[in-house]
Design an enzyme around this catalytic site. Structure first.
Site, PDB file in Angstrom:
ATOM      1  N   ASN A  63      -6.018  23.205 -16.550  1.00 51.64           N
ATOM      2  CA  ASN A  63      -6.009  21.907 -15.874  1.00 51.64           C
ATOM      3  C   ASN A  63      -4.743  21.875 -15.030  1.00 51.64           C
ATOM      4  O   ASN A  63      -3.648  21.635 -15.536  1.00 51.64           O
ATOM      5  CB  ASN A  63      -6.013  20.789 -16.920  1.00 51.64           C
ATOM      6  CG  ASN A  63      -6.108  19.418 -16.283  1.00 51.64           C
ATOM      7  OD1 ASN A  63      -6.038  19.282 -15.051  1.00 51.64           O
ATOM      8  ND2 ASN A  63      -6.251  18.405 -17.106  1.00 51.64           N
ATOM      9  N   ARG A  67     -10.713  22.692 -14.936  1.00 54.54           N
ATOM     10  CA  ARG A  67     -11.068  21.283 -14.750  1.00 54.54           C
ATOM     11  C   ARG A  67     -10.804  20.921 -13.290  1.00 54.54           C
ATOM     12  O   ARG A  67      -9.698  21.089 -12.790  1.00 54.54           O
ATOM     13  CB  ARG A  67     -10.216  20.416 -15.667  1.00 54.54           C
ATOM     14  CG  ARG A  67     -10.553  18.947 -15.537  1.00 54.54           C
ATOM     15  CD  ARG A  67      -9.334  18.130 -15.299  1.00 54.54           C
ATOM     16  NE  ARG A  67      -9.698  16.746 -15.038  1.00 54.54           N
ATOM     17  CZ  ARG A  67      -8.820  15.785 -14.859  1.00 54.54           C
ATOM     18  NH1 ARG A  67      -7.536  16.042 -14.896  1.00 54.54           N
ATOM     19  NH2 ARG A  67      -9.222  14.571 -14.609  1.00 54.54           N
ATOM     20  N   HIS A  70     -13.838  11.275 -14.650  1.00 57.52           N
ATOM     21  CA  HIS A  70     -13.791  11.374 -16.120  1.00 57.52           C
ATOM     22  C   HIS A  70     -15.157  11.763 -16.692  1.00 57.52           C
ATOM     23  O   HIS A  70     -15.466  11.451 -17.844  1.00 57.52           O
ATOM     24  CB  HIS A  70     -13.390  10.033 -16.778  1.00 57.52           C
ATOM     25  CG  HIS A  70     -11.967   9.637 -16.590  1.00 57.52           C
ATOM     26  ND1 HIS A  70     -11.572   8.329 -16.452  1.00 57.52           N
ATOM     27  CD2 HIS A  70     -10.831  10.375 -16.531  1.00 57.52           C
ATOM     28  CE1 HIS A  70     -10.270   8.262 -16.320  1.00 57.52           C
ATOM     29  NE2 HIS A  70      -9.784   9.504 -16.357  1.00 57.52           N
ATOM     30  N   HIS A 105     -13.193   4.931 -21.415  1.00 54.61           N
ATOM     31  CA  HIS A 105     -12.166   5.985 -21.515  1.00 54.61           C
ATOM     32  C   HIS A 105     -10.849   5.354 -21.049  1.00 54.61           C
ATOM     33  O   HIS A 105     -10.684   5.035 -19.868  1.00 54.61           O
ATOM     34  CB  HIS A 105     -12.546   7.173 -20.632  1.00 54.61           C
ATOM     35  CG  HIS A 105     -11.477   8.228 -20.588  1.00 54.61           C
ATOM     36  ND1 HIS A 105     -11.593   9.435 -21.253  1.00 54.61           N
ATOM     37  CD2 HIS A 105     -10.264   8.243 -19.999  1.00 54.61           C
ATOM     38  CE1 HIS A 105     -10.490  10.133 -21.062  1.00 54.61           C
ATOM     39  NE2 HIS A 105      -9.664   9.434 -20.301  1.00 54.61           N
ATOM     40  N   ARG A 157      -2.255   2.642 -11.506  1.00 56.28           N
ATOM     41  CA  ARG A 157      -3.251   2.353 -10.459  1.00 56.28           C
ATOM     42  C   ARG A 157      -3.759   0.926 -10.594  1.00 56.28           C
ATOM     43  O   ARG A 157      -4.034   0.460 -11.702  1.00 56.28           O
ATOM     44  CB  ARG A 157      -4.426   3.327 -10.569  1.00 56.28           C
ATOM     45  CG  ARG A 157      -4.118   4.693  -9.996  1.00 56.28           C
ATOM     46  CD  ARG A 157      -5.252   5.670 -10.250  1.00 56.28           C
ATOM     47  NE  ARG A 157      -4.861   6.674 -11.210  1.00 56.28           N
ATOM     48  CZ  ARG A 157      -5.696   7.514 -11.797  1.00 56.28           C
ATOM     49  NH1 ARG A 157      -6.979   7.472 -11.533  1.00 56.28           N
ATOM     50  NH2 ARG A 157      -5.246   8.413 -12.650  1.00 56.28           N
ATOM     51  N   GLU A 162     -12.189  16.776 -24.001  1.00 55.94           N
ATOM     52  CA  GLU A 162     -12.501  17.316 -22.679  1.00 55.94           C
ATOM     53  C   GLU A 162     -12.394  18.833 -22.660  1.00 55.94           C
ATOM     54  O   GLU A 162     -13.185  19.508 -22.022  1.00 55.94           O
ATOM     55  CB  GLU A 162     -11.576  16.673 -21.634  1.00 55.94           C
ATOM     56  CG  GLU A 162     -11.965  15.228 -21.371  1.00 55.94           C
ATOM     57  CD  GLU A 162     -10.943  14.462 -20.563  1.00 55.94           C
ATOM     58  OE1 GLU A 162      -9.881  14.131 -21.139  1.00 55.94           O
ATOM     59  OE2 GLU A 162     -11.181  14.200 -19.380  1.00 55.94           O
TER      60      GLU A 162
HETATM   61  P1  ADP Z   1      -4.029  10.777 -19.976  1.00 57.44           P
HETATM   62  O1  ADP Z   1      -4.900   9.928 -19.101  1.00 57.44           O
HETATM   63  O2  ADP Z   1      -2.729  11.162 -19.343  1.00 57.44           O
HETATM   64  O3  ADP Z   1      -4.743  11.905 -20.685  1.00 57.44           O
HETATM   65  P2  ADP Z   1      -3.920   9.650 -22.646  1.00 57.44           P
HETATM   66  O4  ADP Z   1      -5.395   9.629 -22.883  1.00 57.44           O
HETATM   67  O5  ADP Z   1      -3.096  10.597 -23.421  1.00 57.44           O
HETATM   68  O6  ADP Z   1      -3.564   9.748 -21.118  1.00 57.44           O
HETATM   69  O7  ADP Z   1      -3.400   8.144 -22.957  1.00 57.44           O
HETATM   70  C1  ADP Z   1      -2.093   7.793 -22.713  1.00 57.44           C
HETATM   71  C2  ADP Z   1      -1.961   6.304 -23.032  1.00 57.44           C
HETATM   72  O8  ADP Z   1      -2.315   6.089 -24.408  1.00 57.44           O
HETATM   73  C3  ADP Z   1      -0.543   5.783 -22.846  1.00 57.44           C
HETATM   74  O9  ADP Z   1      -0.559   4.528 -22.188  1.00 57.44           O
HETATM   75  C4  ADP Z   1      -0.080   5.612 -24.287  1.00 57.44           C
HETATM   76  O10 ADP Z   1       0.893   4.597 -24.433  1.00 57.44           O
HETATM   77  C5  ADP Z   1      -1.383   5.189 -24.946  1.00 57.44           C
HETATM   78  N1  ADP Z   1      -1.289   5.287 -26.410  1.00 57.44           N
HETATM   79  C6  ADP Z   1      -1.183   6.393 -27.178  1.00 57.44           C
HETATM   80  N2  ADP Z   1      -1.065   6.036 -28.487  1.00 57.44           N
HETATM   81  C7  ADP Z   1      -1.114   4.671 -28.528  1.00 57.44           C
HETATM   82  C8  ADP Z   1      -1.044   3.705 -29.561  1.00 57.44           C
HETATM   83  N3  ADP Z   1      -0.894   4.044 -30.835  1.00 57.44           N
HETATM   84  N4  ADP Z   1      -1.133   2.403 -29.212  1.00 57.44           N
HETATM   85  C9  ADP Z   1      -1.280   2.033 -27.931  1.00 57.44           C
HETATM   86  N5  ADP Z   1      -1.338   2.887 -26.914  1.00 57.44           N
HETATM   87  C10 ADP Z   1      -1.273   4.196 -27.192  1.00 57.44           C
END
Ligand code: ADP
Length: 432
Positions: free
Chosen positions: A37, A111, A199, A226, A259, A403
């Site tokens: 990725n 990806r 996504h 998502h 965004r 993914e």
């Molecule tokens: P990406 O789109 O970069 O793959 P992720 O799916 O890893 O992102 O999600 C990142 C988001 O998930 C961040 O905003 C992070 O703060 C949030 N996040 C992760 N764990 C928690 C939690 N326990 N409570 C609330 N938000 C969370």
């Protein structure tokens, strides 16, 4: 050069009139798939091994700068942190992959964010590279970086099959009334201006796995949310995407980390006329300075905002409220694409880990007969699969996305397709 200045769309990806010209080689079935990725200054990579059912992850970041480094774990579970000053994508891959000992990949899955109107993963050929390049105006931050990754892995592994797995492909089943914008027809017919959705790998995996957990594998009507740094919703009927919240680009739809999601399209002319902003400044503001970050003036990270809100920060509290309200509004709107609503799946970093955000979102969805269980929601262990409704009405599940697994699966399927098409090799089942 500004991202939009090279805008050109080639007729070979309008209406799927794609004719593949380059020869396709035959390959053996993969036992291990390397998932790449590639971002502009980073590469996430993972090696998935079919037989041993395990994964090795790595992240190369700050590429092209003195701070370039690779982080990950070795096969022996040792942490790795290697400083590779000024390394480019190819060097980073070389160093990262040299740590894989005997576990060399048999196939590589990339990806790719935007695949135009391609409907499925494809073996990477010169034609596919052209299509990825031609879709650059629609994903100017992502597609050029993917091409750099493809170029690097092709040089490193010239004999391995390489497969492009597109975020857009799953949504190619959307009907025209969901993917057309109400703008002059020629913008669609001559310039491919339409909704694509993103996504797709996650929505495909989560809806498949979720409907399996619910006992109706790929049947019925489901909504997926998502929720990560980028967020989107999707409506799926009998395993096929029928609508989604992202559009021509990944900016449309929900409030995201940085965004804006949906805004009044006249915001552009308002800012141009009244503040003298040009299109690049407006683009940057909507993509990188808006969303949770813009609303809170604090952070794009949901965890930080939840903590700040608990400590009385009103901007953080409002950002969370807007996020959940807009998410519920999007899910309600997408339900119009489904003949029947069987349930909802939460996924992504926020959807998988935050019981608080799930509860707040459900509080804005009182009209579908959902019977949300606060107790099940609060007790669900972070990052695990589980049902969080009380047993009546449409089901509600948390389904951690995969993914990487899905990309490995699709990569194997594409290689298998090649093998099946060949008269000299016997087809085998392909799962990683
Ligand atoms: P990406 O789109 O970069 O793959 P992720 O799916 O890893 O992102 O999600 C990142 C988001 O998930 C961040 O905003 C992070 O703060 C949030 N996040 C992760 N764990 C928690 C939690 N326990 N409570 C609330 N938000 C969370």
């Amino acid at each position: 050069m500004q991202p939009d200045q090279e805008y050109s769309i080639y007729d070979h990806w309008y209406d799927n009139k794609l004719i593949l010209k380059s020869p396709v080689k035959e390959y053996a079935m993969p036992n291990s798939v390397l998932i790449i990725n590639c971002g502009s200054s980073s590469i996430k990579f993972a090696l998935l091994l079919k037989d041993q059912n395990f994964r090795i992850h790595g992240l190369a970041e700050n590429l092209g700068t003195p701070n370039a480094r690779i982080k990950g774990v070795t096969l022996g579970n040792e942490p790795v942190d290697i400083h590779i000053p000024n390394a480019d994508h190819k060097e980073a891959l070389e160093v990262g992959l040299s740590r894989l000992a005997n576990h060399k990949p048999d196939a590589i899955g990339h990806r790719i964010v935007h695949g135009g109107t391609l409907t499925q993963a494809e073996l990477i050929t010169e034609d596919i590279i052209d299509i990825i390049r031609d879709a650059t105006p629609l994903a100017p931050l992502h597609n050029p970086a993917h091409l750099v990754g493809i170029e690097a892995t092709r040089r490193l592994f010239p004999d391995l099959p390489q497969v492009a797995v597109f975020d857009t492909a799953f949504h190619q089943t959307m009907p025209a009334h969901a993917y057309r914008y109400a703008v002059p027809k020629f913008l669609y017919t001559e310039h491919n201006v339409r909704r694509y959705g993103f996504h797709g790998t996650s929505h495909a995996y989560v809806s498949e796995r979720g409907s399996e957990l619910a006992g109706s594998y790929k049947q019925g009507g489901w909504l997926t949310a998502h929720l990560g740094n980028g967020s989107s919703t999707c409506a799926i009927w009998n395993g096929q995407s029928v609508d989604t919240s992202m559009g021509l680009t990944p900016l449309e739809g929900l409030v995201m980390g940085t965004r804006s999601g949906d805004v009044d399209p006249r915001l552009h002319s308002f800012l141009a006329k009244n503040l003298g902003w040009d299109i690049y400044k407006i683009d940057k503001m909507l993509n990188s300075q808006s969303g949770l970050l813009g609303l809170s003036d604090l952070s794009n990270d949901m965890r930080t905002l939840i903590e700040a809100s608990e400590q009385g920060n009103e901007d953080a509290a409002l950002a969370i409220e807007v996020f959940c309200y807009r998410l519920a509004k999007s899910l309600s709107a997408l339900s119009c694409g489904l003949p029947r609503l069987d349930g909802l799946f939460f996924t992504g970093g926020i959807g998988e880990n935050s019981a608080f955000i799930r509860e707040k979102t459900m509080s804005y969805l009182p009209h579908f007969g959902f019977n949300f269980s606060k107790e099940k929601n609060d007790n669900l262990k972070r990052g695990t699969e589980g049902r969080i409704d009380a047993g009546t009405g449409p089901q509600i599940w948390v389904v951690p996305t995969d993914e990487e697994g899905r990309i490995a699966q699709e990569t194997s399927n594409v290689v298998a397709r090649g093998v099946e098409n060949s008269t000299t090799k016997k087809p085998e089942a392909a799962t990683v």
